[in-house]
Design an enzyme around this catalytic site. Structure first.
Site, PDB file in Angstrom:
ATOM      1  N   ILE A 155       0.839  -1.214   0.000  1.00 20.05           N
ATOM      2  CA  ILE A 155       0.000   0.000   0.000  1.00 20.05           C
ATOM      3  C   ILE A 155       0.871   1.260   0.000  1.00 20.05           C
ATOM      4  O   ILE A 155       0.623   2.191  -0.772  1.00 20.05           O
ATOM      5  CB  ILE A 155      -0.965  -0.011   1.211  1.00 20.05           C
ATOM      6  CG1 ILE A 155      -1.932  -1.203   1.082  1.00 20.05           C
ATOM      7  CG2 ILE A 155      -1.737   1.296   1.308  1.00 20.05           C
ATOM      8  CD1 ILE A 155      -2.788  -1.469   2.305  1.00 20.05           C
ATOM      9  N   ASP A 174      11.120   2.738   6.313  1.00 15.42           N
ATOM     10  CA  ASP A 174      10.677   1.339   6.423  1.00 15.42           C
ATOM     11  C   ASP A 174      11.849   0.543   6.964  1.00 15.42           C
ATOM     12  O   ASP A 174      13.013   0.929   6.777  1.00 15.42           O
ATOM     13  CB  ASP A 174      10.259   0.812   5.031  1.00 15.42           C
ATOM     14  CG  ASP A 174       9.426  -0.469   5.118  1.00 15.42           C
ATOM     15  OD1 ASP A 174       9.842  -1.412   5.817  1.00 15.42           O
ATOM     16  OD2 ASP A 174       8.364  -0.521   4.476  1.00 15.42           O
ATOM     17  N   CYS A 205       2.442   1.235   7.691  1.00 17.70           N
ATOM     18  CA  CYS A 205       3.119   0.058   8.269  1.00 17.70           C
ATOM     19  C   CYS A 205       2.102  -0.742   9.079  1.00 17.70           C
ATOM     20  O   CYS A 205       1.061  -0.213   9.469  1.00 17.70           O
ATOM     21  CB  CYS A 205       4.301   0.489   9.131  1.00 17.70           C
ATOM     22  SG  CYS A 205       3.846   1.598  10.452  1.00 17.70           S
ATOM     23  N   PRO A 206       2.374  -2.014   9.329  1.00 18.14           N
ATOM     24  CA  PRO A 206       1.412  -2.816  10.095  1.00 18.14           C
ATOM     25  C   PRO A 206       1.460  -2.470  11.577  1.00 18.14           C
ATOM     26  O   PRO A 206       2.450  -1.895  12.051  1.00 18.14           O
ATOM     27  CB  PRO A 206       1.888  -4.263   9.873  1.00 18.14           C
ATOM     28  CG  PRO A 206       3.271  -4.170   9.400  1.00 18.14           C
ATOM     29  CD  PRO A 206       3.543  -2.795   8.903  1.00 18.14           C
ATOM     30  N   THR A 232      -4.387   5.363   7.372  1.00 10.74           N
ATOM     31  CA  THR A 232      -5.318   4.386   6.775  1.00 10.74           C
ATOM     32  C   THR A 232      -4.855   2.975   7.126  1.00 10.74           C
ATOM     33  O   THR A 232      -5.306   2.010   6.521  1.00 10.74           O
ATOM     34  CB  THR A 232      -5.384   4.515   5.236  1.00 10.74           C
ATOM     35  OG1 THR A 232      -4.046   4.392   4.728  1.00 10.74           O
ATOM     36  CG2 THR A 232      -5.989   5.821   4.780  1.00 10.74           C
ATOM     37  N   SER A 233      -3.948   2.852   8.117  1.00  9.19           N
ATOM     38  CA  SER A 233      -3.381   1.530   8.389  1.00  9.19           C
ATOM     39  C   SER A 233      -4.078   0.832   9.564  1.00  9.19           C
ATOM     40  O   SER A 233      -4.926  -0.033   9.340  1.00  9.19           O
ATOM     41  CB  SER A 233      -1.878   1.637   8.619  1.00  9.19           C
ATOM     42  OG  SER A 233      -1.321   0.351   8.606  1.00  9.19           O
ATOM     43  N   ARG A 234      -3.732   1.192  10.777  1.00 10.13           N
ATOM     44  CA  ARG A 234      -4.402   0.628  11.956  1.00 10.13           C
ATOM     45  C   ARG A 234      -4.422   1.691  13.048  1.00 10.13           C
ATOM     46  O   ARG A 234      -3.426   2.400  13.252  1.00 10.13           O
ATOM     47  CB  ARG A 234      -3.673  -0.618  12.481  1.00 10.13           C
ATOM     48  CG  ARG A 234      -3.900  -1.885  11.697  1.00 10.13           C
ATOM     49  CD  ARG A 234      -5.341  -2.424  11.836  1.00 10.13           C
ATOM     50  NE  ARG A 234      -5.526  -3.650  11.076  1.00 10.13           N
ATOM     51  CZ  ARG A 234      -5.993  -3.709   9.829  1.00 10.13           C
ATOM     52  NH1 ARG A 234      -6.319  -2.613   9.181  1.00 10.13           N
ATOM     53  NH2 ARG A 234      -6.151  -4.875   9.222  1.00 10.13           N
ATOM     54  N   ASP A 258      -8.815   6.757   8.768  1.00 11.49           N
ATOM     55  CA  ASP A 258      -9.774   5.747   8.309  1.00 11.49           C
ATOM     56  C   ASP A 258      -9.859   4.618   9.334  1.00 11.49           C
ATOM     57  O   ASP A 258     -10.660   3.701   9.185  1.00 11.49           O
ATOM     58  CB  ASP A 258      -9.319   5.192   6.942  1.00 11.49           C
ATOM     59  CG  ASP A 258     -10.331   4.233   6.339  1.00 11.49           C
ATOM     60  OD1 ASP A 258     -11.515   4.615   6.247  1.00 11.49           O
ATOM     61  OD2 ASP A 258      -9.948   3.093   5.984  1.00 11.49           O
ATOM     62  N   GLU A 263     -12.069   1.335  17.322  1.00 12.61           N
ATOM     63  CA  GLU A 263     -13.070   1.305  16.256  1.00 12.61           C
ATOM     64  C   GLU A 263     -14.028   0.119  16.333  1.00 12.61           C
ATOM     65  O   GLU A 263     -15.136   0.180  15.801  1.00 12.61           O
ATOM     66  CB  GLU A 263     -12.391   1.329  14.870  1.00 12.61           C
ATOM     67  CG  GLU A 263     -11.641   0.067  14.511  1.00 12.61           C
ATOM     68  CD  GLU A 263     -11.058   0.125  13.090  1.00 12.61           C
ATOM     69  OE1 GLU A 263     -10.424   1.135  12.758  1.00 12.61           O
ATOM     70  OE2 GLU A 263     -11.264  -0.844  12.342  1.00 12.61           O
ATOM     71  N   HIS A 295     -13.155   2.999   8.274  1.00 11.36           N
ATOM     72  CA  HIS A 295     -12.425   1.836   7.734  1.00 11.36           C
ATOM     73  C   HIS A 295     -12.972   1.443   6.351  1.00 11.36           C
ATOM     74  O   HIS A 295     -13.337   0.289   6.104  1.00 11.36           O
ATOM     75  CB  HIS A 295     -12.501   0.657   8.713  1.00 11.36           C
ATOM     76  CG  HIS A 295     -11.291  -0.228   8.629  1.00 11.36           C
ATOM     77  ND1 HIS A 295     -10.628  -0.685   9.730  1.00 11.36           N
ATOM     78  CD2 HIS A 295     -10.609  -0.740   7.574  1.00 11.36           C
ATOM     79  CE1 HIS A 295      -9.601  -1.439   9.365  1.00 11.36           C
ATOM     80  NE2 HIS A 295      -9.572  -1.478   8.046  1.00 11.36           N
TER      81      HIS A 295
HETATM   82  P1  NAD Z   1       2.784  -4.890   3.585  1.00 12.63           P
HETATM   83  O1  NAD Z   1       3.116  -6.037   4.470  1.00 12.63           O
HETATM   84  O2  NAD Z   1       2.871  -5.052   2.101  1.00 12.63           O
HETATM   85  O3  NAD Z   1       3.698  -3.629   3.963  1.00 12.63           O
HETATM   86  C1  NAD Z   1       3.961  -3.241   5.270  1.00 12.63           C
HETATM   87  C2  NAD Z   1       5.313  -2.517   5.238  1.00 12.63           C
HETATM   88  O4  NAD Z   1       5.558  -2.018   6.564  1.00 12.63           O
HETATM   89  C3  NAD Z   1       6.479  -3.438   4.867  1.00 12.63           C
HETATM   90  O5  NAD Z   1       7.266  -2.849   3.860  1.00 12.63           O
HETATM   91  C4  NAD Z   1       7.246  -3.575   6.178  1.00 12.63           C
HETATM   92  O6  NAD Z   1       8.652  -3.748   6.005  1.00 12.63           O
HETATM   93  C5  NAD Z   1       6.928  -2.236   6.840  1.00 12.63           C
HETATM   94  N1  NAD Z   1       7.200  -2.246   8.262  1.00 12.63           N
HETATM   95  C6  NAD Z   1       7.186  -3.286   9.133  1.00 12.63           C
HETATM   96  N2  NAD Z   1       7.574  -2.883  10.353  1.00 12.63           N
HETATM   97  C7  NAD Z   1       7.839  -1.564  10.247  1.00 12.63           C
HETATM   98  C8  NAD Z   1       8.303  -0.582  11.161  1.00 12.63           C
HETATM   99  N3  NAD Z   1       8.569  -0.895  12.437  1.00 12.63           N
HETATM  100  N4  NAD Z   1       8.492   0.670  10.717  1.00 12.63           N
HETATM  101  C9  NAD Z   1       8.241   0.998   9.427  1.00 12.63           C
HETATM  102  N5  NAD Z   1       7.814   0.116   8.507  1.00 12.63           N
HETATM  103  C10 NAD Z   1       7.617  -1.145   8.915  1.00 12.63           C
HETATM  104  O7  NAD Z   1       1.323  -4.434   4.021  1.00 12.63           O
HETATM  105  P2  NAD Z   1       0.304  -3.566   3.158  1.00 12.63           P
HETATM  106  O8  NAD Z   1      -0.531  -4.461   2.321  1.00 12.63           O
HETATM  107  O9  NAD Z   1       1.022  -2.443   2.521  1.00 12.63           O
HETATM  108  O10 NAD Z   1      -0.658  -3.037   4.322  1.00 12.63           O
HETATM  109  C11 NAD Z   1      -0.195  -2.152   5.307  1.00 12.63           C
HETATM  110  C12 NAD Z   1      -1.226  -2.035   6.407  1.00 12.63           C
HETATM  111  O11 NAD Z   1      -2.384  -1.373   5.899  1.00 12.63           O
HETATM  112  C13 NAD Z   1      -1.764  -3.383   6.917  1.00 12.63           C
HETATM  113  O12 NAD Z   1      -0.946  -3.896   7.951  1.00 12.63           O
HETATM  114  C14 NAD Z   1      -3.124  -3.029   7.423  1.00 12.63           C
HETATM  115  O13 NAD Z   1      -3.041  -2.771   8.815  1.00 12.63           O
HETATM  116  C15 NAD Z   1      -3.491  -1.747   6.695  1.00 12.63           C
HETATM  117  N6  NAD Z   1      -4.665  -1.884   5.827  1.00 12.63           N
HETATM  118  C16 NAD Z   1      -5.716  -1.031   5.986  1.00 12.63           C
HETATM  119  C17 NAD Z   1      -6.831  -1.131   5.160  1.00 12.63           C
HETATM  120  C18 NAD Z   1      -8.006  -0.189   5.271  1.00 12.63           C
HETATM  121  O14 NAD Z   1      -9.065  -0.466   4.687  1.00 12.63           O
HETATM  122  N7  NAD Z   1      -7.894   0.924   5.961  1.00 12.63           N
HETATM  123  C19 NAD Z   1      -6.862  -2.117   4.172  1.00 12.63           C
HETATM  124  C20 NAD Z   1      -5.774  -2.965   4.028  1.00 12.63           C
HETATM  125  C21 NAD Z   1      -4.673  -2.839   4.856  1.00 12.63           C
END
Ligand code: NAD
Length: 332
Positions: A155, A174, A205-206, A232-234, A258, A263, A295
């Site tokens: 993302i 990252d 990031c996750p 938009t992550s968590r 988001d 939530e 979300h």
């Molecule tokens: P992904 O696994 O492809 O990418 C996550 C990135 O974060 C990786 O490059 C990883 O190296 C990096 N990362 C890990 N630990 C880190 C740290 N301590 N500091 C910085 N970067 C770090 O995941 P993705 O598919 O890109 O999704 C990312 C997040 O988006 C998911 O974990 C999820 O929580 C969230 N998400 C939200 C929605 C939504 O509808 N709002 C939908 C899908 C995913």
């Protein structure tokens, strides 16, 4: 194979029923969240399909395992709500949908930036009231601004490419750097440098121990005055109380979320006729420079189709003991 779904909405049923025509699994849907309170409804299920706010802690997994559930399928990318160690110990297999449509989430993050900046949500209402004044609607050019992207996986990378199209400078942070993004001229920097030089910061990031409350009082103090923060992550990536203080002191100029730490008690439901007891979200929503969506970043037709296809394919692979093409889909 029988699959029991939790936290289902009409749109989940629509897409899963359609895709299931190719699989012919027995699908059973429950609207309620998965948690210890609802385990009695599970009978003769091989798999449980869960979503972002379902509880899959050791207690729940142990009960599911005793009931004969062998597989857990998360119809989302994040997996912070599952005790993977417990699943492993119980011999359960767990899969997720690692990249159903990174563009869906990335495009929503950009939509939030543009809305907060150009105030199109306010302009829409104003014009409908025959108020054609521009006072209070002034934005800024994204062109030549600096955008910080924290987490450049699927993302974050999609978002960085979109943001680059606006002529912005991208700073990335990252734990693993992407050669592809570097090739596009995106610069990896330390977290502190990203925080102190970015006009806009977008989190991708996750949520894990290392990233819990990554945005806190200390990290906010390192940000530029009037920064725009997008999550938009968590929700757990952000210490909401610290962000509220940042908004009150005007250090944070714009906030787009988001996702929200609490939530699960609010999102995905129509609570328009109830009294919201969560004072923190009410405080957030009272700021004119805060945009909250519930979300919905993932919520596109393409993403829902891909989520259903990937989830049912993964469960079929588990059932037939087949190898996965995309190993990122398998968590245990
Ligand atoms: P992904 O696994 O492809 O990418 C996550 C990135 O974060 C990786 O490059 C990883 O190296 C990096 N990362 C890990 N630990 C880190 C740290 N301590 N500091 C910085 N970067 C770090 O995941 P993705 O598919 O890109 O999704 C990312 C997040 O988006 C998911 O974990 C999820 O929580 C969230 N998400 C939200 C929605 C939504 O509808 N709002 C939908 C899908 C995913």
């Amino acid at each position: 194979m029988k699959i029991t779904f939790f936290s289902t909405k009409p749109y989940d049923k629509e897409f899963f029923d359609k895709v299931n025509q190719d699989f012919n699994f027995e699908l059973e849907y429950f609207e309620t969240h998965l948690g210890p309170h609802i385990l009695n409804v599970i009978e003769h299920s091989d798999a449980v399909c869960a979503f972002v706010n379902d509880t899959l802690n050791a207690e729940v997994l142990e009960s599911l395992s005793k009931k004969g559930v062998k597989y857990i399928a998360l119809r989302c990318a994040g997996f912070n709500n599952v005790d993977l160690e417990a699943a492993k110990r119980l011999g359960m297999r767990v899969c997720r949908v690692p990249a159903y449509s990174p563009e869906a989430v990335a495009e929503h993050a950009m939509a939030m930036i543009l809305t907060l900046n150009r105030k199109t949500h306010k302009a829409y209402n104003r014009v409908r009231e025959q108020n054609f004044s521009l006072n209070g609607l002034m934005g800024f050019n994204l062109y030549q601004k600096t955008i910080g992207v924290i987490g450049t996986g699927n993302i974050g990378a999609a978002f960085a490419k979109i943001a680059k199209g606006f002529g912005t400078k991208i700073l990335a942070y990252d734990v693993a750097e992407s050669q592809e993004l570097k090739g596009l001229g995106i610069e990896y920097v330390s977290l502190d440098k990203l925080l102190s030089e970015s006009d806009i910061i977008s989190l991708h990031c996750p949520l894990m121990e290392a990233t819990h409350h990554l945005i806190n009082k200390d990290s906010i103090s390192k940000m530029k005055e009037n920064v725009m923060l997008i999550n938009t992550s968590r929700g757990g990536l952000v210490d909401t109380k610290a962000v509220i203080d940042g908004l009150k002191s005007k250090h944070i100029g714009y906030l787009g979320i988001d996702v929200y730490e609490q939530e699960e008690k609010l999102f995905f439901r129509d609570l328009s006729h109830t009294i919201i007891e969560d004072d923190t979200i009410q405080r957030l929503m009272s700021f004119p420079n805060v945009l909250v969506t519930a979300h919905q970043a993932f919520f596109t037709e393409e993403a829902l189709h891909q989520i259903a296809t990937s989830t049912l394919s993964s469960l079929s692979h588990f059932d037939k003991n087949e190898t996965f093409e995309n190993l990122n889909a398998v968590l245990v």
